[in-house]
Scaffold this active site. Sequence first.
Site, mmCIF file in Angstrom:
data_model
loop_
_atom_site.group_PDB
_atom_site.id
_atom_site.type_symbol
_atom_site.label_atom_id
_atom_site.label_comp_id
_atom_site.label_asym_id
_atom_site.label_seq_id
_atom_site.Cartn_x
_atom_site.Cartn_y
_atom_site.Cartn_z
ATOM 1 N N GLY A 114 0.858 -1.176 0.000
ATOM 2 C CA GLY A 114 0.000 0.000 0.000
ATOM 3 C C GLY A 114 0.886 1.215 0.000
ATOM 4 N N GLU A 115 0.708 2.079 0.982
ATOM 5 C CA GLU A 115 1.541 3.274 1.090
ATOM 6 C C GLU A 115 1.994 3.389 2.544
ATOM 7 O OE1 GLU A 115 3.172 5.466 -0.841
ATOM 8 O OE2 GLU A 115 3.790 6.128 1.150
ATOM 9 N N CYS B 243 6.146 -5.257 0.680
ATOM 10 C CA CYS B 243 6.307 -3.930 0.079
ATOM 11 C C CYS B 243 6.165 -2.827 1.145
ATOM 12 C CB CYS B 243 5.352 -3.793 -1.100
ATOM 13 S SG CYS B 243 5.857 -2.505 -2.239
ATOM 14 N N ILE C 152 5.952 -3.126 -7.345
ATOM 15 C CA ILE C 152 5.150 -1.939 -7.637
ATOM 16 C C ILE C 152 5.623 -0.799 -6.727
ATOM 17 C CG2 ILE C 152 2.811 -0.968 -7.735
ATOM 18 C CD1 ILE C 152 1.819 -3.976 -7.746
ATOM 19 N N ARG C 153 6.272 0.187 -7.329
ATOM 20 C CA ARG C 153 6.882 1.273 -6.532
ATOM 21 C C ARG C 153 7.560 0.677 -5.287
ATOM 22 N NH1 ARG C 153 6.209 6.208 -7.791
ATOM 23 N NH2 ARG C 153 6.201 7.068 -5.704
ATOM 24 N N HIS D 217 5.094 -8.580 -4.222
ATOM 25 C CA HIS D 217 3.713 -8.882 -3.811
ATOM 26 C C HIS D 217 3.283 -10.303 -4.183
ATOM 27 C CE1 HIS D 217 2.447 -4.728 -2.879
ATOM 28 N NE2 HIS D 217 3.318 -4.388 -3.807
ATOM 29 N N GLU E 238 0.981 -11.900 -3.002
ATOM 30 C CA GLU E 238 -0.482 -12.018 -2.833
ATOM 31 C C GLU E 238 -1.269 -11.711 -4.096
ATOM 32 O OE1 GLU E 238 1.427 -9.669 -1.698
ATOM 33 O OE2 GLU E 238 0.451 -7.698 -1.842
HETATM 34 N N1 GLN Z 1 5.850 2.997 -2.428
HETATM 35 C C1 GLN Z 1 5.024 2.470 -1.380
HETATM 36 C C2 GLN Z 1 5.441 2.984 -0.014
HETATM 37 O O1 GLN Z 1 6.293 3.782 0.107
HETATM 38 C C3 GLN Z 1 5.028 0.964 -1.366
HETATM 39 C C4 GLN Z 1 4.367 0.430 -2.608
HETATM 40 C C5 GLN Z 1 3.684 -0.885 -2.405
HETATM 41 O O2 GLN Z 1 3.399 -1.315 -1.282
HETATM 42 N N2 GLN Z 1 3.369 -1.501 -3.518
HETATM 43 O O3 GLN Z 1 4.898 2.586 0.975
#
Ligand code: GLN
Length: 189
Positions: free
Chosen positions: A42-43, A74, A132-133, A169, A171
């Site tokens: 997530g973030e 992540c 992903i990022r 990820h 999942e």
């Molecule tokens: N860039 C996100 C962060 O800083 C992490 C991205 C993700 O969980 N796919 O939390």
Amino acid sequence: MLALQGDFREHLAVLAELGAEALPVRRPEELAAVRGLVIPGGESSVMDKLSRLFGLAEPLREAIGSGLPVYGTCAGLIMLADVVVDGIEGQQTLGGLDVVVRRNAFGSQLDSFETDLEIPALGEPPVHAVFIRAPIVESVGASVAALAALGDGRIVAVEQGNLLGTAFHPEITGETRFHQYFLDKVRAA
Ligand code: GLN
């Protein structure tokens, strides 16, 4: 399953498929009732703020400190890292994993990619990993095992005692071996 923000539904589905009784955790009372915790992607900066706002950050730190098995993917890996580089201003982590993690390490040009990773701890076939990022693990302490690395040697999966973290990820790809590996830890704890 920490369910403040991020792709916790995908994790809940994998855990249910493996026969685990998995519940969303948003409050300290819910945390107190679980034997293991997954922190989703997530973030991380939002998860950090929400965990403090909901009074969960300190209970989470205490639970991690007393040996609760926790798996972070992540953003979840960032939350578990003792040190985060390139966090937003004031960003805190829960800590527990003796690693330095760089947030958004692949920059905007390569902000998402997929690759296959050989992971000896999980056996064959290789794990198809979606980034992903994603963060990267820049350094690990002596008690941390690197479970997987990219071709250039950069570490993307780690384990330290009851803590497990992946920069990618599992999942979202139908991969269940990391969750099974984690559930085995929860049962053993
Ligand atoms: N860039 C996100 C962060 O800083 C992490 C991205 C993700 O969980 N796919 O939390």
